[in-house]
Design a protein around this motif. Sequence first.
Motif, short mmCIF file in Angstrom:
data_model
loop_
_atom_site.label_atom_id
_atom_site.label_comp_id
_atom_site.label_asym_id
_atom_site.label_seq_id
_atom_site.Cartn_x
_atom_site.Cartn_y
_atom_site.Cartn_z
N TYR A 1 24.44 11.91 -52.61
CA TYR A 1 25.70 11.02 -52.75
C TYR A 1 26.19 10.79 -51.29
O TYR A 1 26.12 11.44 -50.37
N LEU A 2 26.13 9.45 -50.75
CA LEU A 2 26.59 8.89 -49.48
C LEU A 2 27.95 8.36 -49.68
O LEU A 2 28.16 7.36 -50.32
N ASN A 3 28.89 8.88 -48.99
CA ASN A 3 30.21 8.43 -49.22
C ASN A 3 30.66 7.50 -47.90
O ASN A 3 30.19 7.75 -46.82
N VAL A 4 31.06 6.32 -48.18
CA VAL A 4 31.49 5.47 -47.06
C VAL A 4 33.00 4.88 -47.15
O VAL A 4 33.59 4.65 -48.29
N ASN A 5 33.93 5.17 -46.22
CA ASN A 5 34.99 5.31 -46.13
C ASN A 5 35.48 3.72 -45.99
O ASN A 5 34.76 2.88 -45.91
N GLU A 6 36.83 3.36 -45.85
CA GLU A 6 37.08 1.96 -45.82
C GLU A 6 36.98 1.27 -44.57
O GLU A 6 37.06 0.02 -44.28
N LYS A 7 36.64 1.93 -43.39
CA LYS A 7 36.09 1.52 -42.34
C LYS A 7 34.39 1.23 -42.09
O LYS A 7 34.14 0.72 -41.17
N GLY A 8 33.98 1.55 -43.22
CA GLY A 8 32.51 1.60 -43.38
C GLY A 8 31.53 2.38 -42.62
O GLY A 8 30.51 2.34 -42.68
N GLN A 9 32.30 3.40 -42.55
CA GLN A 9 31.68 4.81 -41.77
C GLN A 9 31.06 5.70 -42.99
O GLN A 9 31.74 5.76 -43.83
N VAL A 10 30.02 6.12 -42.61
CA VAL A 10 29.10 7.12 -43.58
C VAL A 10 29.57 8.40 -43.50
O VAL A 10 29.37 8.84 -42.01
N ILE A 11 30.20 8.93 -44.24
CA ILE A 11 30.51 10.46 -44.26
C ILE A 11 29.28 11.20 -44.62
O ILE A 11 29.10 11.27 -45.93
N TYR A 12 28.66 12.01 -43.73
CA TYR A 12 27.44 12.55 -44.03
C TYR A 12 27.78 13.96 -44.98
O TYR A 12 28.72 14.46 -44.56
#
Length: 159
Positions: A62-73
Amino acid sequence: MSHGSSDKCEPNFTPLLDLVLQLVMFFMLCANFVMDQTNVDIKLPLATTARAIEATEPYVLYLNVNEKGQVIYPPGALGKDGESSDNPVQLAIWLKRRADEDRLIAGPGNEDKPLRTLIVLRVHKACPFEKTYPVMKACRSAGYQRVQLRAILAGSGPG
């Protein structure tokens, strides 16, 4: 030859209780590892049609991407827990390293086969596509052919 009276015979439940306690702790740990891969701050977009991940998928990242487009590792991916980055080069390097590990684990003769890991992108609904596309491109450039976007089926709960 008698070793005592038979009316005081009681079973010893201590080993059974120890085993049950160990099983409970094992499943609690497993549940925590699965929950570490998803981020509750990511609000998924609504979809009119969606298909659930098949239960037979043994390797899912699972790769989470926040509203700013940053990948949360995922925890421990870059050495720090919950680290985020909007650097697509850093993501591509990390995914390439994971892809090389997947190929190594698959064994010799499997270099031509697609990678076994399914990547599920959990992109925040407020994230513009211009920020999502580099993440998708990094997955493809690392060699992952199976990439899916996660969404909430309209009318159902969060996912």
